[in-house]
Design a protein around this motif. Structure first.
Motif, short mmCIF file in Angstrom:
data_model
loop_
_atom_site.label_atom_id
_atom_site.label_comp_id
_atom_site.label_asym_id
_atom_site.label_seq_id
_atom_site.Cartn_x
_atom_site.Cartn_y
_atom_site.Cartn_z
N HIS A 249 3.43 -3.39 -2.69
CA HIS A 249 3.60 -4.01 -1.38
C HIS A 249 2.48 -5.01 -1.10
CE1 HIS A 249 6.51 -0.97 0.70
NE2 HIS A 249 7.12 -1.86 -0.01
N GLY A 250 1.25 -4.62 -1.45
CA GLY A 250 0.13 -5.51 -1.20
C GLY A 250 0.24 -6.81 -1.94
N SER A 253 2.85 -8.98 0.04
CA SER A 253 2.84 -8.88 1.50
C SER A 253 3.07 -10.23 2.17
CB SER A 253 1.53 -8.26 1.98
OG SER A 253 0.42 -9.06 1.55
N SER A 257 6.42 -10.70 5.01
CA SER A 257 6.00 -10.58 6.41
C SER A 257 7.02 -11.14 7.39
CB SER A 257 4.65 -11.29 6.60
OG SER A 257 4.76 -12.66 6.26
N PRO A 282 4.17 -3.19 5.70
CA PRO A 282 4.18 -4.66 5.51
C PRO A 282 5.33 -5.37 6.22
CG PRO A 282 4.04 -3.47 3.40
CD PRO A 282 4.46 -2.49 4.44
#
Length: 364
Positions: A249-250, A253, A257, A282
């Motif tokens: 996810h990071g 992100s 968004s 996220p």
């Protein structure tokens, strides 16, 4: 024309009319079969537009040194070793489709070879590179080149291998018209700096308004869609851990968004040490959430953790919740109703609906 080893004699005879053949498909071909084919070709295959090679043996590119196909538009191989791209590929300037599938370890193609070779193909639109055993690829650590190769017509790119190989490749290329990108990683995603920069140079990779997260056996897949671009990222891992989910996810992100519709799907009985709220953190812009039956407990657990003040941080823009086969009784229903009531008190109403499996078709 389709040829296997059993029909090779008839196939060789037909090659006397090589200037009339527009399609050749080799299935499970051996090295000797392909060598006989090359020997029998007495001139350029001027009408050939489609060539597919399937083999379970290592076939060096030298085996094709006598092949010429100036009108070739589609080439695909499976199980073939190409340490360097054969001349008949990079000399086919009208080539549109190039698919190198199940590349065996001896057929490792360096990213620099790919980038340099494909610059000779200005009309290439679809490219796929998939390694059969990506863990056997050499460890790469090359610095980005001073200039990048431009693939001016490429619209679709598929890759399966290790993230470090992709890092090296995308540092060398620009794809201004790309609108479909499928990435399958056979290792944890640790190397992403060049991938981020590649994203920033790709016009369509800006805003996605829908996403699908699929838990499928040992893999985790994220599909992002937008007005002009589709991105699919699949990660294979033996253990679907919380740290891996957070890392994936990071990495993406910035791309998720702005997602307004999120589908959560599982194709097996889901188990993980994943803290439920991590899945949604996220997706701050999601307004509609669709959940398959196998994932209801995970999602509702996240909602249960998100009552009171904590509710503000989980799916703050949510307006619609669709749960597959939700029964209007039991603890799942009670938690959902508590979540709805909490959002109502904060003037953020949510509607909850039951829905059928046929409703979730997007993304595959």
């Amino acid at each position: 024309m389709c040829a296997g080893d059993k029909g090779i004699e008839n196939f060789i005879a037909v090659l006397e009319h090589h200037d009339r053949i527009d399609e050749i498909i080799f299935t499970k071909a051996t090295r000797s079969t392909l060598e006989r084919f090359v020997t029998a070709v007495q001139g350029p295959l001027v009408a050939l537009t489609n060539l597919r090679l399937e083999s379970t043996r290592t076939i060096p590119p030298e085996a094709f040194c006598g092949v010429s196909a100036p009108s070739l538009r589609s080439f695909s191989s499976s199980g073939i070793s190409f340490p360097s791209l054969p001349n008949f590929i990079i000399s086919a300037r009208d080539l549109i489709d190039l698919h190198l599938e199940d590349i065996p370890p001896p057929g490792y193609i360096a990213p620099g070879v790919i980038a340099a070779g494909l610059t000779a193909l200005p009309n290439l639109k679809r490219l796929s590179i998939r390694f059969k055993y990506p863990q056997h690829c050499p460890i790469l650590g090359n610095p980005p080149p001073p200039s990048r190769a431009v693939f001016p017509a490429l619209t679709s790119f598929s890759f399966e291998g290790i993230s470090r190989y992709l890092e090296d490749l995308v540092s060398r290329i620009d794809t201004p018209l790309l609108n479909k990108l499928h990435l399958t990683f056979r290792d944890p995603i640790r190397h992403t700096q060049q991938l981020y920069q590649f994203f920033s140079r790709t016009e369509g990779l800006r805003l996605f308004n829908r996403a699908q997260v699929v838990f499928d056996g040992p893999s985790r897949k994220i599909i992002l869609g937008g007005p002009s671009f589709d991105l699919e990222v699949r990660v294979y891992t033996p253990i679907l851990s919380a740290s891996m989910i957070t890392r994936v996810h990071g990495k993406f992100s910035s791309l998720i968004s702005s997602v307004e519709r999120l589908d959560i799907q599982s194709r097996f009985s889901y188990t993980s040490d994943l803290a439920p709220a991590q899945l949604f953190r996220p997706f701050s812009a999601v307004q509609s959430l669709y959940v398959s039956a196998d994932m209801n407990r995970l999602v509702v657990s996240a909602l249960k953790e998100s009552t009171g003040d904590r509710a503000k941080g989980v799916l703050p823009a949510l307006r619609e919740l669709f749960l597959e086969r939700l029964k209007p009784s039991g603890w799942l229903w009670e938690v959902v109703q508590l979540f709805v009531a909490t959002r109502q008190l904060s003037n953020r109403p949510i509607t909850v609906q039951n829905w059928e499996p046929k409703s979730m078709k997007w993304g595959g």
